[in-house]
Design an enzyme around this catalytic site. Sequence first.
Site, PDB file in Angstrom:
ATOM      1  CB  SER A 131      44.605  31.492 -33.739  1.00  0.00           C
ATOM      2  OG  SER A 131      44.991  30.163 -33.515  1.00  0.00           O
ATOM      3  CE  LYS A 132      42.505  32.487 -26.153  1.00  0.00           C
ATOM      4  NZ  LYS A 132      41.315  32.332 -25.340  1.00  0.00           N
ATOM      5  NE  ARG A 133      43.488  24.060 -32.250  1.00  0.00           N
ATOM      6  CZ  ARG A 133      42.938  22.975 -32.748  1.00  0.00           C
ATOM      7  NH1 ARG A 133      41.844  23.076 -33.468  1.00  0.00           N
ATOM      8  NH2 ARG A 133      43.469  21.793 -32.546  1.00  0.00           N
ATOM      9  CG  ASP A 185      49.412  32.744 -34.213  1.00  0.00           C
ATOM     10  OD1 ASP A 185      50.191  32.470 -35.119  1.00  0.00           O
ATOM     11  OD2 ASP A 185      48.238  33.103 -34.417  1.00  0.00           O
TER      12      ASP A 185
END
Length: 467
Positions: free
Chosen positions: A235-237, A239
Amino acid sequence: MRVRVRFAPSPTGYLHIGGARTALFNWLFARQQGGEFLLRIEDTDAERSRPELIDAIFRALEWLGLDWDDTPVYQSERGDAYRDAVDRLLASGAAYWCACTPEEVKARAEARGGTPGYDGHCRDLDLGSGVGRVVRFRVPDEGSTSFDDVIRGEVSFDNANLEDFVVVRSSGAPMFHLANAVDDAAQNITHVVRGEDLINVTPKVLLLRDALAVPGELVFAHLPLIVNDKRQKLSKRRDDVSVGDYIDRGYLSEAMVNYLATLGWGPPDGIEIRPLAEIVAAFRLGDVNRSGAFFDVKKLQHFNGEYIRGLPTSEFVTRSTPWLFAADVPWAADRFDVDAFEALAPLVQERVKLLSEVPGYVDFVFLVEPVLDEASWAKVMVKGRDLAVAVLDHAAKAFADCEWTVADLDVALFSYADTHDVAKGKVQAPVRVAVTGRSVGPPLFESLVVLGRDETLRRIGVAKDRL
RNA sequence: GCCCCCAUCGUCCAGUGGCCUAGGACGCUGCCCUUUCAAGGCGGUAACACGGGUUCGAAUCCCGUUGGGGGUACCA
């Protein structure tokens, strides 16, 4: 038929590792099949799309070396095609207008017992268009929709489990499934290679294609997800996975691409690190794994080190030079000396795993005073004070009039080791710390040759005073 | 909840019924080499989730269990 695949990012964020892997596998398949790799920007959601990110995505793909064919298609410019498709759907009765608000749909679902989903409320109301209304697809009540996934085999969904999904929002904008189905048809896409997170959406696209009477068959291949250490989808948030971040950290695109190719696939001969052309030749879509793969930065780093060491030295120099002018480098730009760096480069090249480590190996040459690593000083100069004093005294004398070459410096310094029966490692340490500020670095005598006699002796003197 | 997918060393990948006392890579680790650190060489560590079948024979096929993941939006 000629293979045509597409990578269809949504410009809601920077290109991340998962997207890069999807793009890579599409590209590998296309190149391996002698087909075409197309790009499509899925920017139907005006709320979330950020146009300025599109260029960043292109640049990340270019960095990876994934060249695409034709000019990219922007869904935001294809409104007419989608409207036409919706008209046909409406005309044939495959879709209908729905006046239910999301709140109403949700409230009824809860009243029904919590099962989420639309209940078909407006299905047969024969509503026309109107403010706030959406168009929904009429999913068959019975039967099933299935497809033969190249990677997973037969995947089947009961239509009864599919709700009448929205194809046009109340804003008039098309939903992703619709745009997807229409564009894949328009671009003559033959194979859809994408992440497994989209597998459940496949029956909707299939139903849509069927209702739109799209000729030909679309083959699907759902890639296993790349996961974090908790085995969850990246996940961009949570990881830290933007491709750009890896560029900034000193990774080589060749290493990144090669590493990504080993996630979910492996060459039959087991040789993991190899030129892209060989990967293209060996790649088989049907041999891709079915289970999620952990993105292991340590292994990526190992690949990167291998690629750095494999570079011709001249290329290592040109590719690492930008790091020597980075904003956080602790010396003025005019202190940089190309000749000095080139002299040290081959020695640095075999020691770093990341280009960003390069400055730390050569900073002592460009700095007026070397950065002093406290731990190194404490260990070598404080704890081993007596030896340090003796060695620096010896070095100051021996270096004063010897030939300034690696061989002579070696003899000059290590004569102390021989006469005093001390290990060479112990003897070189004080000199290294005095001159470079650290206890690790490139081989000592080569470093001294580059630094020069005067500066070497000056730093030894400074260190002696400090002792 | 419902739907879908998945299941070999800590991790990635091999293995597609006998070649498997399961192989390679990363990691970790021992030794060698060595002026530090790397690199390199030679070793070591460690896995077929479980239970039933099928078969002369299963990591490989089937069923179930358990576990994990994904989806379940007027995001993509």
